[in-house]
Design a protein around this motif. Structure first.
Motif, PDB file in Angstrom:
ATOM      1  N   GLY A 196      -2.958   4.925   2.573  1.00 14.99           N
ATOM      2  CA  GLY A 196      -3.241   5.345   3.941  1.00 14.99           C
ATOM      3  C   GLY A 196      -2.636   6.725   4.142  1.00 14.99           C
ATOM      4  N   ASN A 247      -7.355  12.592  -4.904  1.00 11.37           N
ATOM      5  CA  ASN A 247      -7.701  11.707  -6.021  1.00 11.37           C
ATOM      6  C   ASN A 247      -7.908  12.481  -7.320  1.00 11.37           C
ATOM      7  N   HIS A 302     -14.311   7.345   5.034  1.00 18.08           N
ATOM      8  CA  HIS A 302     -12.871   7.401   5.327  1.00 18.08           C
ATOM      9  C   HIS A 302     -12.148   8.558   4.650  1.00 18.08           C
ATOM     10  N   VAL A 358       0.854  -1.186   0.000  1.00 10.64           N
ATOM     11  CA  VAL A 358       0.000   0.000   0.000  1.00 10.64           C
ATOM     12  C   VAL A 358       0.893   1.241   0.000  1.00 10.64           C
ATOM     13  N   LYS A 378      -2.900  -0.286  -4.666  1.00  9.22           N
ATOM     14  CA  LYS A 378      -4.278   0.081  -4.953  1.00  9.22           C
ATOM     15  C   LYS A 378      -4.884   0.950  -3.850  1.00  9.22           C
ATOM     16  N   LYS A 379      -4.236   0.914  -2.663  1.00  4.02           N
ATOM     17  CA  LYS A 379      -4.769   1.643  -1.514  1.00  4.02           C
ATOM     18  C   LYS A 379      -3.727   2.636  -1.001  1.00  4.02           C
ATOM     19  N   THR A 394      -5.625   0.859   5.947  1.00 10.40           N
ATOM     20  CA  THR A 394      -6.182   0.419   4.661  1.00 10.40           C
ATOM     21  C   THR A 394      -6.854  -0.940   4.774  1.00 10.40           C
ATOM     22  N   ASP A 435      -7.886   4.947  -9.808  1.00  8.46           N
ATOM     23  CA  ASP A 435      -8.547   3.901  -9.013  1.00  8.46           C
ATOM     24  C   ASP A 435      -7.809   3.588  -7.713  1.00  8.46           C
ATOM     25  N   LYS A 436      -7.466   4.628  -6.967  1.00 11.97           N
ATOM     26  CA  LYS A 436      -6.808   4.435  -5.681  1.00 11.97           C
ATOM     27  C   LYS A 436      -7.791   4.737  -4.548  1.00 11.97           C
ATOM     28  N   LYS A 437      -7.885   3.818  -3.603  1.00 13.15           N
ATOM     29  CA  LYS A 437      -8.769   3.997  -2.442  1.00 13.15           C
ATOM     30  C   LYS A 437      -7.968   4.650  -1.321  1.00 13.15           C
ATOM     31  N   ILE A 438      -8.420   5.831  -0.889  1.00 11.64           N
ATOM     32  CA  ILE A 438      -7.677   6.608   0.102  1.00 11.64           C
ATOM     33  C   ILE A 438      -8.377   6.557   1.459  1.00 11.64           C
ATOM     34  N   THR A 439      -7.618   6.265   2.508  1.00 13.43           N
ATOM     35  CA  THR A 439      -8.115   6.296   3.885  1.00 13.43           C
ATOM     36  C   THR A 439      -7.388   7.411   4.616  1.00 13.43           C
TER      37      THR A 439
END
Length: 410
Positions: free
Chosen positions: A124, A163, A137, A60, A121-122, A408, A173-177
């Motif tokens: 933090g 993003n 998140h 990550v 992909k993620k 994440t 396509d990145k997931k952010i926390t």
């Protein structure tokens, strides 16, 4: 030293005079009120994160935006529930020296992440500024602290804004926390806590500022414990607060955190000087001072005399002994308050006294101030013994980054 001890008693700087049970009760009532969105000095902000319910071995991206530096790199989640950090780069936090735009901040991040865009992909994102976390998140910046000047980001969603820039830079396509640094500190202890069968986790920061996080109903809460107000205020607390930038706010932080302990000690020594306990030259020098860094007093006790005014010929050996003793009294009080803070987070809504509590502590003030860590531990033992609670204090290297990586998984 008899006169000094008598004066410290008069000033209220003896832990024997503190009603610890009352302090615990006050903390509990303020946490309860904050949790119910009633008036309280404790914000009790939900991070919408929990401990990892499952573990995956993956890489990550990690962003750690602190008061001075912006650190960006990758974290590998390993099968043994450890996190390995690599490819980290550190730059000065944009907006530290001059006014910048949000695009400058996010493009600085994208510049570093671009080379690794296919490796994760993620993301933090540990964001160490007052931020309202949302259930998805993301986090909305409420206001800047630590002298950062990026005004157009205030009120914006940090993850969404990042993003948008990443997409423009072909990082899709990145997931952010987004999470607070105290929540990250709690999460960073999970790798160790899971190996000792810990059933409860606490995150505690005691550095320039202070804060606490704990788990309530499987959700990690940012207590904002520096705002706690229901504790005995001394004359020196009032004097310091009147000359602070945020008068009336974060009174507890001003009693225990590194940004304030030096000046709080100065206020005490100035009172002692007026009581005639210092030499004439020392008194004259002390009374014209406005603030002193906490490290100066720590160096006095550790006998580090380089560029330390207290080792000049203005101060006698007796003056130095008195000043060291005064600083120790401030540290003893701060350490007791810190222990009460941690114990309150442990005891809040807790019925489980059979297993181990994992307490992760981060912050240079705790570890570099002479005697502070040992005093916090000793006070915690005394406070928690009647409850038969076992605890383990741990220090995690790179706690904000490790916690950001683990976020994440939530």
């Amino acid at each position: 030293m008899n006169k000094l001890n008598q004066l410290l008693n008069i000033y209220g700087l003896k832990n024997d005079s503190l009603d610890v049970d009352q302090l615990l009760s006050n903390f509990n009532s303020e946490m309860e009120a904050g949790l119910k969105n009633k008036p309280s000095s404790l914000a009790m902000l939900n991070s919408y994160l929990s401990l990892p319910k499952s573990w995956s071995t993956e890489t990550v991206a990690i962003i750690d935006a602190g008061g001075t530096n912006l650190r960006i790199g990758l974290g590998s989640l390993n099968e043994d529930k450890s996190v390995e950090l690599h490819n980290f780069k550190k730059i000065e936090m944009p907006g530290k020296q001059k006014k910048e735009s949000a695009d400058i901040l996010f493009n600085s991040i994208a510049d570093i992440l671009h080379d690794y865009k296919n490796d994760f992909k993620k993301i933090g994102f540990c964001f160490s500024y007052p931020t309202e976390i949302t259930p998805n998140h993301d986090g909305r910046l409420l206001y800047w602290t630590k002298e950062i000047k990026i005004p157009d980001l205030v009120g914006c969603n940090i993850g969404k804004s990042l993003n948008n820039i990443l997409n423009k830079r072909s990082i899709y396509d990145k997931k952010i926390t987004v999470l607070n640094d105290t929540v990250a500190t709690l999460l960073s202890g999970y790798s160790i806590g899971s190996k000792i069968n810990a059933s409860k986790y606490i995150g505690f920061i005691l550095g320039t500022g202070t804060n606490t996080s704990c788990i309530i109903n499987n959700q990690i809460y940012n207590v904002e414990s520096g705002g706690f107000s229901k504790f005995p205020l001394l004359k020196i607390d009032e004097d310091l607060d009147k000359h602070s930038e945020n008068e009336g706010n974060y009174r507890f932080e001003k009693a225990i955190a590194g940004a304030y302990l030096g000046t709080l000690t100065l206020r005490l020594i100035q009172n002692l000087a007026l009581d005639g306990i210092l030499s004439n030259k020392a008194q004259a020098s002390i009374l014209v001072m406005h603030e002193i860094d906490t490290a100066v007093f720590s160096n006095l006790i550790n006998k580090v005399d380089k560029n330390n005014i207290f080792f000049s010929d203005i101060f006698s050996d007796t003056d130095r002994e008195i000043i060291s003793h005064a600083f120790s009294a401030i540290i003893e009080r701060a350490s007791m308050f810190a222990a009460v803070n941690i114990a309150s987070a442990i005891l809040f809504k807790s019925k489980d006294t059979e297993s181990t509590v994992c307490i992760t502590i981060d912050g240079s003030t705790c570890y570099k101030t002479p005697g502070m860590y040992e005093l916090i531990k000793k006070n915690l033992i005394n406070i928690l013994n009647p409850y038969n609670i076992n605890f383990k204090l741990i220090k995690t290297k790179d706690a904000p980054a490790i916690g950001a990586a683990l976020s994440t998984l939530s």
